[in-house]
Design a protein around this motif. Structure first.
Motif, mmCIF file in Angstrom:
data_model
loop_
_atom_site.group_PDB
_atom_site.id
_atom_site.type_symbol
_atom_site.label_atom_id
_atom_site.label_comp_id
_atom_site.label_asym_id
_atom_site.label_seq_id
_atom_site.Cartn_x
_atom_site.Cartn_y
_atom_site.Cartn_z
ATOM 1 N N ASP A 156 23.354 32.717 -68.040
ATOM 2 C CA ASP A 156 22.366 32.642 -69.115
ATOM 3 C C ASP A 156 22.961 33.163 -70.498
ATOM 4 O OD1 ASP A 156 22.597 35.473 -68.460
ATOM 5 O OD2 ASP A 156 20.488 35.741 -68.026
ATOM 6 N N ALA A 157 24.280 33.347 -70.386
ATOM 7 C CA ALA A 157 25.068 33.780 -71.921
ATOM 8 C C ALA A 157 24.832 32.740 -72.743
ATOM 9 C CB ALA A 157 26.180 34.230 -71.527
ATOM 10 N N LEU A 214 18.135 20.820 -76.711
ATOM 11 C CA LEU A 214 19.328 21.711 -76.111
ATOM 12 C C LEU A 214 19.391 22.735 -76.955
ATOM 13 C CD1 LEU A 214 21.394 19.023 -74.608
ATOM 14 C CD2 LEU A 214 19.858 20.550 -73.270
ATOM 15 N N ALA A 215 19.341 22.927 -78.290
ATOM 16 C CA ALA A 215 19.433 23.977 -79.294
ATOM 17 C C ALA A 215 18.586 25.017 -79.092
ATOM 18 C CB ALA A 215 19.627 23.564 -80.563
ATOM 19 N N GLN A 216 17.416 24.625 -78.376
ATOM 20 C CA GLN A 216 16.326 25.735 -78.302
ATOM 21 C C GLN A 216 16.747 26.601 -76.809
ATOM 22 O OE1 GLN A 216 11.905 24.197 -78.923
ATOM 23 N NE2 GLN A 216 13.312 22.518 -79.829
ATOM 24 N N ARG A 217 17.300 26.105 -75.879
ATOM 25 C CA ARG A 217 17.783 27.002 -74.909
ATOM 26 C C ARG A 217 18.504 28.169 -75.031
ATOM 27 N NH1 ARG A 217 19.418 22.242 -70.362
ATOM 28 N NH2 ARG A 217 17.192 21.063 -70.365
ATOM 29 N N ALA A 267 28.205 24.708 -77.129
ATOM 30 C CA ALA A 267 27.934 23.396 -76.217
ATOM 31 C C ALA A 267 28.278 22.119 -76.762
ATOM 32 C CB ALA A 267 26.428 23.514 -75.893
ATOM 33 N N VAL A 268 28.700 21.368 -76.024
ATOM 34 C CA VAL A 268 29.069 20.011 -76.318
ATOM 35 C C VAL A 268 28.181 19.105 -75.593
ATOM 36 C CG1 VAL A 268 30.951 19.861 -74.596
ATOM 37 C CG2 VAL A 268 30.946 17.891 -76.510
ATOM 38 N N LEU A 269 27.614 17.965 -76.361
ATOM 39 C CA LEU A 269 26.719 16.971 -75.702
ATOM 40 C C LEU A 269 27.505 15.618 -75.764
ATOM 41 C CD1 LEU A 269 24.888 19.054 -76.996
ATOM 42 C CD2 LEU A 269 23.213 17.408 -77.462
#
Length: 256
Positions: free
Chosen positions: A28-29, A103-106, A33-35
């Motif tokens: 959970d760190a 995903l940015a909200q995770r 990220a790459v999409l």
């Protein structure tokens, strides 16, 4: 009917495959990220291989399936999308925006350090998104487009992106300008090489930070499991290896 950002993400989310630095991507760190966005033939094994490569370098990676949520299997994708009958890049650009937004909200994602990667049709969708100001109803085929999800976008990695008609980069400048690395195939039958370099050189002259490399290969050169059509699309191991190395360098340079 146009989707909201939230609705488009809710449609895509069940079909997003996550990879992380641990075996299951469950730590959970907050990490960069790459999409990853696939070509017109759908999610193929090599896209997952690139995602695993990113995870092995310590990043989070998310493979975004644009077709299964729409009820399209591999054959339908070939018939509808590869033929140009459905889901042009402009419409799919809403998938890119919605995936970044969601995903940015995770909590496990560092929203200030994001990148996107796209192959062929996926590259088209990403490039079309860059041309849109995202301030008007209907842009990216969304009710509520906003440039906010692009605030943390550090870079775009594009492999043999489609740049023929009606790709918007032919006629529109980029409103958003992340660092961009493009891998071109000199024998690409979908976008003539001279045309691709002309478009990229023009964008660069307008201040877009684009670099490109040319592989002596065909479209889909890195997909050894693809349904190829003789000399038009042939796997090339050397070009694939060079592209993997470029992908590694791109992630380190853009995401740190």
């Amino acid at each position: 009917m146009l989707d909201t950002l939230a609705h488009r993400f809710s449609m895509l989310e069940p079909y997003i495959t996550a990879y992380g630095p641990d075996a299951y991507g469950t730590d959970d760190a907050p990490r960069p990220a790459v999409l990853l966005f696939h070509a017109c033939n759908g999610v193929r094994p090599h896209i997952h291989a690139y995602a695993r490569r990113a995870a092995g370098l310590g990043y989070r990676a998310y493979v975004v399936d644009s077709f299964t949520p729409r009820g399209w299997d591999h054959q339908a994708a070939l018939t509808l999308v590869c033929s140009g009958l459905a889901l042009h890049g402009y419409e799919r650009s809403g998938d890119v925006l919605a995936a970044l937004w969601g995903l940015a909200q995770r909590p496990e994602v560092d929203a200030s350090r994001l990148a996107v990667a796209g192959w062929s049709h996926g590259g088209w969708a990403i490039m079309d998104l860059m041309t849109e100001r995202l301030t008007r109803h209907g842009e990216a085929r969304l009710q509520d487009p906003t440039p906010e999800p692009l605030q943390g976008l550090r870079g775009a990695f594009l492999v043999y992106p489609y740049l023929g008609f009606p790709a918007r980069s032919n006629t529109h400048g980029w409103a958003h300008r992340p660092r961009t690395q493009v891998i071109l195939a000199r024998q690409d039958f979908l976008t003539q090489h001279s045309h691709a370099t002309h478009i990229l050189d023009h964008l660069r002259s307008e201040g877009v930070p684009i670099d490109y490399r040319v592989m002596e290969a065909t479209h889909c050169f890195d997909e050894d499991s693809a349904l190829h059509f003789g000399p038009l699309m042939a796997y090339d191991a050397a070009s694939h290896k060079q592209t993997e190395a470029a992908f590694n360098d791109f992630l380190h340079t853009t995401l740190g």
